[in-house]
Design a protein around this motif. Structure first.
Motif: not given
Length: 81
Positions: A31, A41, A44-45, A65-67
């Motif tokens: 994201a 954020d 989302f997490r 995930i990676s943000v």
């Protein structure tokens, strides 16, 4: 149909040793958020964590995930990320 006691015993032992399947695959999603969207954020997490805990939705998969955060006034930074 007659079932032999040895077969019943074998099935009982096998089912007692059966373990839940390990994750077959890892789904990686990313994201990109504006720097001012810290709350997005967090949401989302939390959503990804809830999905990973619910085995009815993803039985054998897990999500990683990676943000990245970018400056909202710089559209080229989002493209580079």
């Amino acid at each position: 149909m007659k079932v032999s006691p040895a077969l019943v015993l074998l099935l009982a032992v096998w089912s007692a040793r059966w373990q839940r399947a390990l994750p077959d695959s890892i789904i990686h999603i990313g994201a990109i958020f504006d720097e001012s969207a810290k709350k997005d954020d967090e949401v989302f997490r939390m959503a990804v964590a809830d999905l990973n805990l619910n085995n009815e939705i993803l039985e054998t998969e897990k999500i990683t995930i990676s943000v990245e955060f970018v400056d909202g006034n710089n559209p080229f930074q989002a493209v580079q990320e």
